[in-house]
Design an enzyme around this catalytic site. Sequence first.
Site, mmCIF file in Angstrom:
data_model
loop_
_atom_site.group_PDB
_atom_site.id
_atom_site.type_symbol
_atom_site.label_atom_id
_atom_site.label_comp_id
_atom_site.label_asym_id
_atom_site.label_seq_id
_atom_site.Cartn_x
_atom_site.Cartn_y
_atom_site.Cartn_z
ATOM 1 N N THR A 55 0.607 -1.185 -0.194
ATOM 2 C CA THR A 55 -0.046 -0.068 0.078
ATOM 3 C C THR A 55 1.010 1.294 0.005
ATOM 4 O O THR A 55 1.970 1.169 0.480
ATOM 5 C CB THR A 55 -1.044 0.072 1.483
ATOM 6 O OG1 THR A 55 -1.546 1.190 1.479
ATOM 7 C CG2 THR A 55 -0.266 -0.379 2.625
ATOM 8 N N ASP A 56 0.398 2.407 -0.519
ATOM 9 C CA ASP A 56 1.049 3.504 -0.360
ATOM 10 C C ASP A 56 0.948 4.208 0.818
ATOM 11 O O ASP A 56 1.910 5.198 1.409
ATOM 12 C CB ASP A 56 0.262 4.694 -1.487
ATOM 13 C CG ASP A 56 -1.147 4.798 -1.133
ATOM 14 O OD1 ASP A 56 -1.610 4.517 -0.011
ATOM 15 O OD2 ASP A 56 -1.711 5.951 -1.837
ATOM 16 N N GLU A 57 0.219 3.498 1.907
ATOM 17 C CA GLU A 57 0.262 4.029 3.376
ATOM 18 C C GLU A 57 1.790 3.903 4.025
ATOM 19 O O GLU A 57 1.646 4.489 5.028
ATOM 20 C CB GLU A 57 -0.984 3.493 4.009
ATOM 21 C CG GLU A 57 -2.154 3.596 3.381
ATOM 22 C CD GLU A 57 -3.455 3.233 4.219
ATOM 23 O OE1 GLU A 57 -3.622 3.340 5.597
ATOM 24 O OE2 GLU A 57 -4.416 2.920 3.742
ATOM 25 N N TYR A 114 -1.658 -0.836 10.962
ATOM 26 C CA TYR A 114 -2.077 -1.499 9.544
ATOM 27 C C TYR A 114 -0.824 -1.023 8.646
ATOM 28 O O TYR A 114 -0.180 -2.051 8.293
ATOM 29 C CB TYR A 114 -3.275 -0.954 9.022
ATOM 30 C CG TYR A 114 -3.422 -1.105 7.612
ATOM 31 C CD1 TYR A 114 -3.492 -2.620 6.939
ATOM 32 C CD2 TYR A 114 -3.376 -0.046 6.435
ATOM 33 C CE1 TYR A 114 -3.169 -2.996 5.618
ATOM 34 C CE2 TYR A 114 -3.315 -0.624 5.160
ATOM 35 C CZ TYR A 114 -3.303 -1.754 4.760
ATOM 36 O OH TYR A 114 -3.467 -2.097 3.354
ATOM 37 N N LYS A 164 2.238 -3.515 7.091
ATOM 38 C CA LYS A 164 2.711 -3.845 5.784
ATOM 39 C C LYS A 164 4.016 -3.233 5.480
ATOM 40 O O LYS A 164 4.680 -3.939 4.731
ATOM 41 C CB LYS A 164 1.448 -2.884 4.880
ATOM 42 C CG LYS A 164 0.113 -3.350 5.037
ATOM 43 C CD LYS A 164 -0.185 -4.631 4.484
ATOM 44 C CE LYS A 164 0.099 -4.712 2.948
ATOM 45 N NZ LYS A 164 -0.277 -6.012 2.359
#
Length: 359
Positions: free
Chosen positions: A152-154, A177, A181
């Site tokens: 994810t870009d998060e 989260y 990741k």
Amino acid sequence: MAGTFNRRCIVTGGAGFIGSALVRHLVRDTEATVLVIDKLTYAGNMDSLEEVSGSPRYSFLQADICDQVAMDRAFADFKPQTIFHLAAETHVDRSIDRPGEFIRANVVGTATLLHSALAYWRALPGNAPQPPAADHQPPATRFNFRFQHISTDEVYGSLGEDGFFTEKTPYAPHSPYSASKAAADHLVRAWHYTYGLPILVTNSSNNYGPYQFPEKLIPLAILNALDGKELPVYGTGMNVRDWLHVDDHVEALRLVNEKGVPGETYNIGGRNERTNLEVVQTIYRILDKLRPRPDGTSYASLITFVSDRPGHDMRYAVDPSKLTGELGWKPKHSFEAGIRATVQWYLDNAWRWRSGLPR
Ligand SMILES: NC(=O)c1ccc[n+]([C@@H]2O[C@H](COP(=O)([O-])OP(=O)(O)OC[C@H]3O[C@@H](n4cnc5c(N)ncnc54)[C@H](O)[C@@H]3O)[C@@H](O)[C@H]2O)c1
């Protein structure tokens, strides 16, 4: 072009939102043979795989990616050339309440898969490409095997008003989260640098489309509206996300698998920045036309601002130019057309699809 993709693929998390879109794409549009591995948590939904369930190129294994014995056996029996690893706990709000489940599934689960993949890869025949087998699928070799990790870009943290995440942006995850990741991304890269495992990492922006579990903003907005329920929007609704149609994402995943350079990372983004408030207002404008409320008022009256999520990142925006420039990926869906089709899909399918979901 996609029809020439004929690899044997394990898809972990293949009963989830993006995983199932990838499986439908691989079985429908390519010659790949697919084994889905999914634990079927609350987020897994077998309805999303109904379209492919009759195909001889599709099979399903219900298993936890943290189960080393089951993963070793799946690799040995299925003999994949590729693993698309999507299985994860994915909802930021849940990660704040129960971080342990995220560390287990996303970090320990990824490490477990890497362990199985490395043992399997080391036992494969040499490094030269092998001739295709009788079923026209090239056998797995150390040369053609890929471990593709979907992230994810998060992991990059939060942007100010300007700028974009590139593959070189330092990691700065803020939620349990995104931290889980990020940990998984680092493990996958470490298995490449330390052991030579041919890996690929993709970091995508927010996805939307059919079969997304209605805890995420877009399906929640649509289904709450159909139920006449308020839609909680965090803070002032000004947080910005870069929205990508799930079918554009899965085409990018296949392309990276085919043409990506082992060890490399590719960012996937739609260049569709919207505030959360803009997204829900757009949805409610579409719903006002497609399914007007009996009293003539707009669904927008259901928007209710609530206290902000702790550590809520302000803005995500992905620069996908490595993917577009080096691999030739181009998204097909504009946000306007994609969101309209998505609203229509939930209108057409909500009654059937929701009956199988936990409430
Ligand atoms: N949804 C997005 O916008 C987005 C954006 C970027 C990246 N991602 C990543 O893409 C992947 C898929 O996301 P999604 O939105 O489809 O998620 P999802 O929550 O819809 O689906 C996750 C799937 O993984 C399965 N799963 C969870 N834990 C498991 C375990 N221990 N063993 C086996 N299966 C397990 C679930 O049953 C479910 O089918 C995730 O890795 C996520 O981090 C998602």
